[in-house]
Design a protein around this motif. Structure first.
Motif: not given
Length: 67
Positions: A22-27, A32-35, A52-60
Motif C-alpha cells: 500500500x503506497x500511502x502506508x509505506x510512504x 516517520x521512521x525511515x530505513x 531495519x526497514x518496514x516489512x513492505x520492503x525487500x532487502x536483497x
C-alpha cells in the motif's frame, strides 16, 4: 524487518518495494521512521551492515537479484 548482511568493497545491497504494498502506508512509514542502516562490524575487507526497514520492503544482496 531486521537483517544483517556482510559485504565487501564494491558489493551492493538493493531495497525493493513489495509489489502489493500500500503506497500511502509505506510512504507514511518511511516519512516517520525511515530505513535504518548501521555498520555492525568491520573485519578485514568485510563489513557487516544491519538494515531495519518496514516489512513492505525487500532487502536483497546483489547476487540474489535477477535483472
Amino acid at each position: 524487518m531486521s537483517l544483517v548482511i556482510t559485504r565487501r568493497a564494491g558489493e551492493k545491497i538493493y531495497i525493493f518495494l513489495e509489489p502489493n504494498a500500500d503506497l500511502d502506508s509505506i510512504v507514511k512509514t518511511l516519512v516517520t521512521t525511515g530505513i535504518e542502516i548501521k555498520v555492525t562490524s568491520i573485519k578485514g575487507s568485510q563489513v557487516k551492515v544491519g538494515i531495519e526497514a518496514p516489512s513492505e520492503l525487500t532487502v536483497l544482496r546483489e547476487e540474489l537479484c535477477e535483472f
